[in-house]
Design a protein around this motif. Sequence first.
Motif, PDB file in Angstrom:
ATOM      1  N   ILE A   1      33.955 -25.403  35.973  1.00  0.00           N
ATOM      2  CA  ILE A   1      33.177 -24.225  35.579  1.00  0.00           C
ATOM      3  C   ILE A   1      33.989 -22.948  35.822  1.00  0.00           C
ATOM      4  O   ILE A   1      34.066 -22.071  34.959  1.00  0.00           O
ATOM      5  CB  ILE A   1      31.846 -24.166  36.357  1.00  0.00           C
ATOM      6  N   LEU A   2      34.628 -22.835  36.977  1.00  0.00           N
ATOM      7  CA  LEU A   2      35.367 -21.617  37.314  1.00  0.00           C
ATOM      8  C   LEU A   2      36.700 -21.490  36.580  1.00  0.00           C
ATOM      9  O   LEU A   2      37.275 -20.403  36.534  1.00  0.00           O
ATOM     10  CB  LEU A   2      35.596 -21.534  38.816  1.00  0.00           C
ATOM     11  N   SER A   3      37.190 -22.584  35.982  1.00  0.00           N
ATOM     12  CA  SER A   3      38.450 -22.494  35.247  1.00  0.00           C
ATOM     13  C   SER A   3      38.291 -21.692  33.962  1.00  0.00           C
ATOM     14  O   SER A   3      39.286 -21.311  33.341  1.00  0.00           O
ATOM     15  CB  SER A   3      38.981 -23.891  34.932  1.00  0.00           C
ATOM     16  N   ILE A   4      37.067 -21.412  33.570  1.00  0.00           N
ATOM     17  CA  ILE A   4      36.804 -20.637  32.360  1.00  0.00           C
ATOM     18  C   ILE A   4      37.044 -19.147  32.600  1.00  0.00           C
ATOM     19  O   ILE A   4      37.374 -18.411  31.668  1.00  0.00           O
ATOM     20  CB  ILE A   4      35.351 -20.887  31.897  1.00  0.00           C
ATOM     21  N   VAL A   5      36.915 -18.696  33.832  1.00  0.00           N
ATOM     22  CA  VAL A   5      36.962 -17.260  34.149  1.00  0.00           C
ATOM     23  C   VAL A   5      38.248 -16.571  33.685  1.00  0.00           C
ATOM     24  O   VAL A   5      38.177 -15.521  33.039  1.00  0.00           O
ATOM     25  CB  VAL A   5      36.700 -17.030  35.656  1.00  0.00           C
ATOM     26  N   PRO A   6      39.457 -17.127  33.941  1.00  0.00           N
ATOM     27  CA  PRO A   6      40.651 -16.428  33.446  1.00  0.00           C
ATOM     28  C   PRO A   6      40.673 -16.313  31.923  1.00  0.00           C
ATOM     29  O   PRO A   6      41.132 -15.304  31.373  1.00  0.00           O
ATOM     30  CB  PRO A   6      41.815 -17.289  33.936  1.00  0.00           C
ATOM     31  N   PHE A   7      40.163 -17.324  31.244  1.00  0.00           N
ATOM     32  CA  PHE A   7      40.140 -17.290  29.787  1.00  0.00           C
ATOM     33  C   PHE A   7      39.108 -16.290  29.278  1.00  0.00           C
ATOM     34  O   PHE A   7      39.311 -15.671  28.230  1.00  0.00           O
ATOM     35  CB  PHE A   7      39.886 -18.688  29.229  1.00  0.00           C
ATOM     36  N   LEU A   8      38.016 -16.116  30.010  1.00  0.00           N
ATOM     37  CA  LEU A   8      37.054 -15.076  29.639  1.00  0.00           C
ATOM     38  C   LEU A   8      37.657 -13.687  29.778  1.00  0.00           C
ATOM     39  O   LEU A   8      37.423 -12.810  28.936  1.00  0.00           O
ATOM     40  CB  LEU A   8      35.800 -15.182  30.508  1.00  0.00           C
ATOM     41  N   ILE A   9      38.444 -13.483  30.806  1.00  0.00           N
ATOM     42  CA  ILE A   9      39.072 -12.181  31.003  1.00  0.00           C
ATOM     43  C   ILE A   9      40.084 -11.891  29.898  1.00  0.00           C
ATOM     44  O   ILE A   9      40.061 -10.826  29.265  1.00  0.00           O
ATOM     45  CB  ILE A   9      39.725 -12.107  32.400  1.00  0.00           C
ATOM     46  N   VAL A  10      40.958 -12.849  29.622  1.00  0.00           N
ATOM     47  CA  VAL A  10      41.965 -12.646  28.578  1.00  0.00           C
ATOM     48  C   VAL A  10      41.305 -12.585  27.200  1.00  0.00           C
ATOM     49  O   VAL A  10      41.717 -11.794  26.346  1.00  0.00           O
ATOM     50  CB  VAL A  10      43.040 -13.755  28.647  1.00  0.00           C
ATOM     51  N   GLY A  11      40.267 -13.391  26.971  1.00  0.00           N
ATOM     52  CA  GLY A  11      39.539 -13.333  25.705  1.00  0.00           C
ATOM     53  C   GLY A  11      38.867 -11.993  25.498  1.00  0.00           C
ATOM     54  O   GLY A  11      38.825 -11.476  24.376  1.00  0.00           O
ATOM     55  N   SER A  12      38.348 -11.407  26.566  1.00  0.00           N
ATOM     56  CA  SER A  12      37.749 -10.073  26.465  1.00  0.00           C
ATOM     57  C   SER A  12      38.795  -9.030  26.099  1.00  0.00           C
ATOM     58  O   SER A  12      38.537  -8.132  25.295  1.00  0.00           O
ATOM     59  CB  SER A  12      37.079  -9.689  27.777  1.00  0.00           C
ATOM     60  N   LEU A  13      39.982  -9.157  26.676  1.00  0.00           N
ATOM     61  CA  LEU A  13      41.062  -8.224  26.354  1.00  0.00           C
ATOM     62  C   LEU A  13      41.521  -8.383  24.896  1.00  0.00           C
ATOM     63  O   LEU A  13      41.785  -7.382  24.218  1.00  0.00           O
ATOM     64  CB  LEU A  13      42.241  -8.425  27.305  1.00  0.00           C
ATOM     65  N   CYS A  14      41.613  -9.629  24.427  1.00  0.00           N
ATOM     66  CA  CYS A  14      41.981  -9.860  23.019  1.00  0.00           C
ATOM     67  C   CYS A  14      40.922  -9.285  22.089  1.00  0.00           C
ATOM     68  O   CYS A  14      41.253  -8.652  21.076  1.00  0.00           O
ATOM     69  CB  CYS A  14      42.156 -11.352  22.750  1.00  0.00           C
ATOM     70  N   ASN A  15      39.670  -9.494  22.399  1.00  0.00           N
ATOM     71  CA  ASN A  15      38.584  -8.957  21.581  1.00  0.00           C
ATOM     72  C   ASN A  15      38.608  -7.428  21.583  1.00  0.00           C
ATOM     73  O   ASN A  15      38.429  -6.800  20.536  1.00  0.00           O
ATOM     74  CB  ASN A  15      37.239  -9.464  22.094  1.00  0.00           C
TER      75      ASN A  15
ATOM     76  N   GLU B   1      39.045  -4.985  18.361  1.00  0.00           N
ATOM     77  CA  GLU B   1      38.082  -3.915  18.083  1.00  0.00           C
ATOM     78  C   GLU B   1      38.767  -2.563  17.967  1.00  0.00           C
ATOM     79  O   GLU B   1      38.402  -1.754  17.127  1.00  0.00           O
ATOM     80  CB  GLU B   1      37.007  -3.858  19.177  1.00  0.00           C
ATOM     81  N   ILE B   2      39.769  -2.327  18.806  1.00  0.00           N
ATOM     82  CA  ILE B   2      40.483  -1.044  18.743  1.00  0.00           C
ATOM     83  C   ILE B   2      41.366  -0.998  17.488  1.00  0.00           C
ATOM     84  O   ILE B   2      41.420   0.010  16.801  1.00  0.00           O
ATOM     85  CB  ILE B   2      41.346  -0.863  20.007  1.00  0.00           C
ATOM     86  N   GLY B   3      42.052  -2.103  17.207  1.00  0.00           N
ATOM     87  CA  GLY B   3      42.990  -2.120  16.102  1.00  0.00           C
ATOM     88  C   GLY B   3      42.343  -2.144  14.735  1.00  0.00           C
ATOM     89  O   GLY B   3      42.770  -1.438  13.823  1.00  0.00           O
ATOM     90  N   LEU B   4      41.311  -2.942  14.576  1.00  0.00           N
ATOM     91  CA  LEU B   4      40.689  -3.091  13.259  1.00  0.00           C
ATOM     92  C   LEU B   4      39.322  -2.415  13.220  1.00  0.00           C
ATOM     93  O   LEU B   4      39.155  -1.395  12.596  1.00  0.00           O
ATOM     94  CB  LEU B   4      40.590  -4.565  12.878  1.00  0.00           C
ATOM     95  N   ASP B   5      38.359  -3.037  13.852  1.00  0.00           N
ATOM     96  CA  ASP B   5      37.012  -2.473  13.935  1.00  0.00           C
ATOM     97  C   ASP B   5      36.115  -3.536  14.548  1.00  0.00           C
ATOM     98  O   ASP B   5      36.485  -4.704  14.649  1.00  0.00           O
ATOM     99  CB  ASP B   5      36.514  -2.083  12.539  1.00  0.00           C
ATOM    100  N   LYS B   6      34.914  -3.149  14.937  1.00  0.00           N
ATOM    101  CA  LYS B   6      33.978  -4.107  15.522  1.00  0.00           C
ATOM    102  C   LYS B   6      33.593  -5.200  14.535  1.00  0.00           C
ATOM    103  O   LYS B   6      33.332  -6.330  14.919  1.00  0.00           O
ATOM    104  CB  LYS B   6      32.720  -3.392  16.001  1.00  0.00           C
ATOM    105  N   SER B   7      33.555  -4.847  13.248  1.00  0.00           N
ATOM    106  CA  SER B   7      33.137  -5.828  12.249  1.00  0.00           C
ATOM    107  C   SER B   7      34.147  -6.971  12.119  1.00  0.00           C
ATOM    108  O   SER B   7      33.793  -8.067  11.688  1.00  0.00           O
ATOM    109  CB  SER B   7      32.935  -5.153  10.894  1.00  0.00           C
TER     110      SER B   7
ATOM    111  N   SER C   1      34.855 -12.059  13.173  1.00  0.00           N
ATOM    112  CA  SER C   1      35.507 -12.808  12.099  1.00  0.00           C
ATOM    113  C   SER C   1      36.850 -13.362  12.543  1.00  0.00           C
ATOM    114  O   SER C   1      37.146 -14.539  12.331  1.00  0.00           O
ATOM    115  CB  SER C   1      35.707 -11.910  10.880  1.00  0.00           C
ATOM    116  N   ILE C   2      37.657 -12.530  13.154  1.00  0.00           N
ATOM    117  CA  ILE C   2      38.963 -12.999  13.621  1.00  0.00           C
ATOM    118  C   ILE C   2      38.799 -13.971  14.783  1.00  0.00           C
ATOM    119  O   ILE C   2      39.558 -14.925  14.909  1.00  0.00           O
ATOM    120  CB  ILE C   2      39.868 -11.806  13.977  1.00  0.00           C
TER     121      ILE C   2
END
Length: 127
Positions: free
Chosen positions: A77-91, A95-101, A105-106
């Motif tokens: 369960i806790l092994s997901i946490v680093p991926f959530l952090i990096v996934g949030s940064l990628c998202n 959002e900054i580069g393209l847009d929320k829409s 999709s990506i």
Amino acid sequence: MLDEIFPFRLAIDATAIAGASLWSLALYWGFSPLSEWVTLQLNRWFNFAERALYTSEKEFEKTRKARESQNAFYASILSIVPFLIVGSLCNWGVEIGLDKSWSISIGIIVCVICGVYELGRRDSKSS
């Protein structure tokens, strides 16, 4: 309901949560050897930390199997946490580069690509 608990307004953005979750899943699949390594290291650490709580070797061995199973569950369960952090940064970057829409999709596209990659990796590993 949250307005009654907190004295300030708490804004929850469903698009950000969905996009970060999709990116996290894609990264978890894309870097599955890393996710397995993180799970293994957390499991080892949990077992080591729990061993320090017991003074009697007999009592430690009596409940060892159940505790190791529980520690493996917590580690997965806790092994997901680093991926959530990096996934949030990628998202956030999308959002900054393209847009929320584009963030969801990506995220879906990357999720499908990493899922196909993981299936191919496992198939080539078993052959």
